[in-house]
Design a protein around this motif. Structure first.
Motif, PDB file in Angstrom:
ATOM      1  N   LEU A 135      65.364   0.842 -90.346  1.00 42.39           N
ATOM      2  CA  LEU A 135      64.800  -0.505 -90.403  1.00 42.39           C
ATOM      3  C   LEU A 135      65.902  -1.557 -90.338  1.00 42.39           C
ATOM      4  O   LEU A 135      65.790  -2.555 -89.617  1.00 42.39           O
ATOM      5  N   ARG A 136      66.955  -1.325 -91.087  1.00 42.16           N
ATOM      6  CA  ARG A 136      68.050  -2.299 -91.141  1.00 42.16           C
ATOM      7  C   ARG A 136      68.645  -2.521 -89.752  1.00 42.16           C
ATOM      8  O   ARG A 136      68.957  -3.649 -89.379  1.00 42.16           O
ATOM      9  N   LYS A 137      68.766  -1.444 -88.992  1.00 42.06           N
ATOM     10  CA  LYS A 137      69.405  -1.545 -87.686  1.00 42.06           C
ATOM     11  C   LYS A 137      68.488  -2.115 -86.608  1.00 42.06           C
ATOM     12  O   LYS A 137      68.964  -2.760 -85.671  1.00 42.06           O
ATOM     13  N   ALA A 138      67.188  -1.877 -86.704  1.00 40.53           N
ATOM     14  CA  ALA A 138      66.332  -2.159 -85.545  1.00 40.53           C
ATOM     15  C   ALA A 138      65.150  -3.079 -85.826  1.00 40.53           C
ATOM     16  O   ALA A 138      64.411  -3.394 -84.896  1.00 40.53           O
ATOM     17  N   TYR A 139      64.963  -3.540 -87.052  1.00 35.32           N
ATOM     18  CA  TYR A 139      63.770  -4.336 -87.361  1.00 35.32           C
ATOM     19  C   TYR A 139      63.689  -5.590 -86.496  1.00 35.32           C
ATOM     20  O   TYR A 139      62.592  -6.073 -86.173  1.00 35.32           O
ATOM     21  N   ASP A 140      64.839  -6.131 -86.104  1.00 33.92           N
ATOM     22  CA  ASP A 140      64.859  -7.369 -85.337  1.00 33.92           C
ATOM     23  C   ASP A 140      65.090  -7.138 -83.843  1.00 33.92           C
ATOM     24  O   ASP A 140      65.524  -8.036 -83.129  1.00 33.92           O
ATOM     25  N   ASN A 141      64.784  -5.929 -83.370  1.00 36.67           N
ATOM     26  CA  ASN A 141      64.899  -5.686 -81.939  1.00 36.67           C
ATOM     27  C   ASN A 141      64.043  -6.706 -81.186  1.00 36.67           C
ATOM     28  O   ASN A 141      62.870  -6.905 -81.530  1.00 36.67           O
ATOM     29  N   PRO A 142      64.591  -7.367 -80.163  1.00 36.67           N
ATOM     30  CA  PRO A 142      63.860  -8.451 -79.496  1.00 36.67           C
ATOM     31  C   PRO A 142      62.465  -8.066 -79.007  1.00 36.67           C
ATOM     32  O   PRO A 142      61.537  -8.866 -79.079  1.00 36.67           O
ATOM     33  N   LYS A 143      62.307  -6.847 -78.500  1.00 40.68           N
ATOM     34  CA  LYS A 143      61.002  -6.426 -77.987  1.00 40.68           C
ATOM     35  C   LYS A 143      60.131  -5.744 -79.047  1.00 40.68           C
ATOM     36  O   LYS A 143      58.959  -5.446 -78.799  1.00 40.68           O
ATOM     37  N   GLY A 144      60.713  -5.485 -80.219  1.00 42.08           N
ATOM     38  CA  GLY A 144      59.944  -4.845 -81.276  1.00 42.08           C
ATOM     39  C   GLY A 144      60.477  -3.475 -81.631  1.00 42.08           C
ATOM     40  O   GLY A 144      61.272  -2.875 -80.892  1.00 42.08           O
ATOM     41  N   TYR A 145      60.033  -2.987 -82.771  1.00 41.47           N
ATOM     42  CA  TYR A 145      60.529  -1.709 -83.283  1.00 41.47           C
ATOM     43  C   TYR A 145      59.398  -0.947 -83.955  1.00 41.47           C
ATOM     44  O   TYR A 145      58.552  -1.526 -84.641  1.00 41.47           O
ATOM     45  N   GLY A 172      67.548  -3.607 -75.957  1.00 42.03           N
ATOM     46  CA  GLY A 172      66.531  -4.142 -76.859  1.00 42.03           C
ATOM     47  C   GLY A 172      65.766  -5.325 -76.310  1.00 42.03           C
ATOM     48  O   GLY A 172      64.645  -5.607 -76.765  1.00 42.03           O
ATOM     49  N   GLY A 173      66.332  -6.013 -75.336  1.00 44.78           N
ATOM     50  CA  GLY A 173      65.627  -7.124 -74.715  1.00 44.78           C
ATOM     51  C   GLY A 173      64.661  -6.680 -73.635  1.00 44.78           C
ATOM     52  O   GLY A 173      63.915  -7.504 -73.093  1.00 44.78           O
ATOM     53  N   ARG A 174      64.663  -5.366 -73.328  1.00 41.52           N
ATOM     54  CA  ARG A 174      63.820  -4.847 -72.246  1.00 41.52           C
ATOM     55  C   ARG A 174      62.686  -3.963 -72.753  1.00 41.52           C
ATOM     56  O   ARG A 174      61.627  -3.890 -72.131  1.00 41.52           O
ATOM     57  N   VAL A 175      62.920  -3.255 -73.868  1.00 38.28           N
ATOM     58  CA  VAL A 175      61.948  -2.261 -74.333  1.00 38.28           C
ATOM     59  C   VAL A 175      61.821  -2.291 -75.850  1.00 38.28           C
ATOM     60  O   VAL A 175      62.743  -2.676 -76.564  1.00 38.28           O
ATOM     61  N   ASN A 223      71.685  13.183 -76.211  1.00 40.69           N
ATOM     62  CA  ASN A 223      72.465  11.981 -75.909  1.00 40.69           C
ATOM     63  C   ASN A 223      71.923  11.310 -74.651  1.00 40.69           C
ATOM     64  O   ASN A 223      72.077  11.818 -73.544  1.00 40.69           O
ATOM     65  N   THR A 224      71.294  10.163 -74.815  1.00 40.68           N
ATOM     66  CA  THR A 224      70.702   9.441 -73.685  1.00 40.68           C
ATOM     67  C   THR A 224      71.402   8.105 -73.422  1.00 40.68           C
ATOM     68  O   THR A 224      70.919   7.311 -72.617  1.00 40.68           O
ATOM     69  N   LYS A 225      72.520   7.874 -74.074  1.00 38.80           N
ATOM     70  CA  LYS A 225      73.173   6.573 -73.976  1.00 38.80           C
ATOM     71  C   LYS A 225      73.434   6.164 -72.527  1.00 38.80           C
ATOM     72  O   LYS A 225      73.224   5.013 -72.139  1.00 38.80           O
ATOM     73  N   LYS A 226      73.884   7.104 -71.709  1.00 34.96           N
ATOM     74  CA  LYS A 226      74.238   6.769 -70.331  1.00 34.96           C
ATOM     75  C   LYS A 226      73.019   6.498 -69.456  1.00 34.96           C
ATOM     76  O   LYS A 226      73.165   5.994 -68.333  1.00 34.96           O
ATOM     77  N   ILE A 227      71.818   6.838 -69.942  1.00 39.12           N
ATOM     78  CA  ILE A 227      70.625   6.633 -69.116  1.00 39.12           C
ATOM     79  C   ILE A 227      69.623   5.671 -69.760  1.00 39.12           C
ATOM     80  O   ILE A 227      68.483   5.586 -69.299  1.00 39.12           O
ATOM     81  N   TRP A 228      70.013   4.949 -70.810  1.00 43.32           N
ATOM     82  CA  TRP A 228      69.087   3.989 -71.425  1.00 43.32           C
ATOM     83  C   TRP A 228      68.562   2.990 -70.406  1.00 43.32           C
ATOM     84  O   TRP A 228      67.374   2.706 -70.353  1.00 43.32           O
ATOM     85  N   LYS A 267      70.462  11.398 -82.977  1.00 41.60           N
ATOM     86  CA  LYS A 267      71.893  11.338 -82.672  1.00 41.60           C
ATOM     87  C   LYS A 267      72.298   9.965 -82.136  1.00 41.60           C
ATOM     88  O   LYS A 267      73.478   9.649 -82.078  1.00 41.60           O
ATOM     89  N   MET A 268      71.319   9.178 -81.712  1.00 42.26           N
ATOM     90  CA  MET A 268      71.594   7.883 -81.101  1.00 42.26           C
ATOM     91  C   MET A 268      71.596   6.766 -82.153  1.00 42.26           C
ATOM     92  O   MET A 268      70.862   6.830 -83.133  1.00 42.26           O
ATOM     93  N   ASP A 269      72.411   5.745 -81.910  1.00 40.10           N
ATOM     94  CA  ASP A 269      72.541   4.614 -82.822  1.00 40.10           C
ATOM     95  C   ASP A 269      71.556   3.521 -82.419  1.00 40.10           C
ATOM     96  O   ASP A 269      71.651   2.968 -81.317  1.00 40.10           O
ATOM     97  N   LEU A 270      70.619   3.209 -83.299  1.00 46.45           N
ATOM     98  CA  LEU A 270      69.611   2.199 -82.987  1.00 46.45           C
ATOM     99  C   LEU A 270      70.224   0.821 -82.755  1.00 46.45           C
ATOM    100  O   LEU A 270      69.764   0.063 -81.894  1.00 46.45           O
ATOM    101  N   ALA A 271      71.256   0.494 -83.512  1.00 42.01           N
ATOM    102  CA  ALA A 271      71.892  -0.815 -83.349  1.00 42.01           C
ATOM    103  C   ALA A 271      72.522  -0.930 -81.968  1.00 42.01           C
ATOM    104  O   ALA A 271      72.450  -1.984 -81.321  1.00 42.01           O
TER     105      ALA A 271
END
Length: 359
Positions: A311-321, A280-283, A248-253, A269-273
């Protein structure tokens, strides 16, 4: 084994270079580092590969030939720097992962005896450097060549023993920082040498997981050394590394992004969305197909379903996936499941995205 009939318009290197440079590319890359899986097909003994740069590189060349992998490489990963400093690593002949059997600093009085290792001489570091040199020569124009290293926090734990090191955070923080400094300086020595070859870098720091330490401890003991390591990597390679921390890295993303990572590789275990929304705008994001439930224990159909959801959750990540796993690929994973993952990237990951991925 599921075969792909889809022809790529770009080489893996062209595709990933374009992603990192913010330029158009044909489809979402699939980043899966294979070792003994391809070697087994052509009769390369996994155990012998641990001791031979020639055989290590041959497994990677075969992985590209057989599966069309989009990144190749070799590296000390979790145990290599600690081994170069004196911890004992066992390399099982059976199909199993290497592990540390004796930690060099189980007695803290040995601390002052440690010397920063020469990466051309110590442990298995020369094996990895030889393999990287061969891969750059043979495949470097077509495929990104990467070397994987442990984060300083994980290496410090592999010098001391994880339980003892985690106790040190509470009861002997001065010792913990000394260990972290040694771990970092030793890793930098390898990074400086590997950086001369023109490779990419990936960092795995599983012991810094939120499942083991608090976010406050991460900020005090892991973050400063990780940030310094990433700054060195950027200087010697010109690229920001991939960073994977298990659990679980949510608190340190945000902290992982603050450290300078170019890509966050997320545990399954982490949710890509959710990660896309937070950072997503940073990395660039990578993951998080389930390595055990889908890849190792599942069927090709399970892999396809899991990968399509990523793919459905992260294909459109601003910085890429980057389509990839939530952690390392287990040994003994069925070959048809590996093939299925690359097939998904080729069939469903093309732009504009295949609408079937949403069905």
């Amino acid at each position: 084994m599921r075969k792909s009939i889809f022809l790529d318009e770009m080489t893996p290197k062209e595709r990933i270079d374009a992603l990192y440079e913010g330029k158009p590319y044909d489809r979402i890359p699939c980043v899966l580092m294979l070792s003994g899986h391809a070697g087994k097909i052509v009769g390369i003994d996994q155990w012998e590969s641990y001791f031979s740069g020639q055989k290590t590189s041959q497994t990677q060349i075969e992985a590209y030939r057989i599966f069309g992998v989009e990144v190749v490489g070799s590296g000390p990963w979790l145990h290599g720097i600690a081994e170069a400093l004196g911890s004992t690593v066992i390399y099982p002949k059976e199909e199993n992962s290497p592990y540390i059997s004796e930690h060099v600093l189980s007695d803290v009085s040995d601390l002052n005896r440690l010397q920063i290792p020469n990466p051309r001489q110590a442990g298995k570091l020369p094996v990895h450097l030889e393999a990287l040199e061969i891969l750059i020569e043979k495949l470097g124009k077509e495929v990104p060549v990467s070397t994987g290293i442990a984060g300083p926090f994980t290496t410090a734990a592999n010098l001391r023993g994880t339980e003892a090191f985690l106790r040190d955070l509470y009861y002997n923080p001065e010792l913990a920082h000394k260990l972290l400094r040694i771990a970092l300086d030793s890793t930098i020595a390898y990074v400086e040498e590997a950086g001369k070859l023109g490779v990419w870098f990936s960092i795995a720091d599983p012991t810094a997981s939120g499942s083991l330490i608090s976010s406050k401890q991460f900020q005090e003991f892991a973050f400063p050394y990780l940030k310094e390591l990433i700054e060195v990597i950027k200087r010697v390679s010109g690229n920001a590394p991939t960073l994977h921390i298990c659990g679980n890295t949510k608190k340190i993303w945000q902290a992982m992004a603050d450290a300078g990572a170019g890509t966050l590789s997320l545990d399954d275990k982490m949710d890509l969305a959710e990660a896309k929304h937070e950072v997503g705008g940073r990395v660039i994001l990578s993951g998080s197909v389930r390595p055990t439930q889908s890849m190792y224990l599942g069927t090709p159909e399970d892999v396809v379903k899991d990968a399509k959801e990523c793919l459905r959750k992260a294909y459109d990540n601003p910085k890429g996936y980057l389509l990839g796993l939530g952690c390392g690929l287990p040994m003994g994973t069925p070959l048809e499941n590996i093939q299925a993952l690359f097939w998904v990237a080729k069939k469903y990951g093309r732009y504009p995205l295949n609408p079937e991925v949403f069905s």
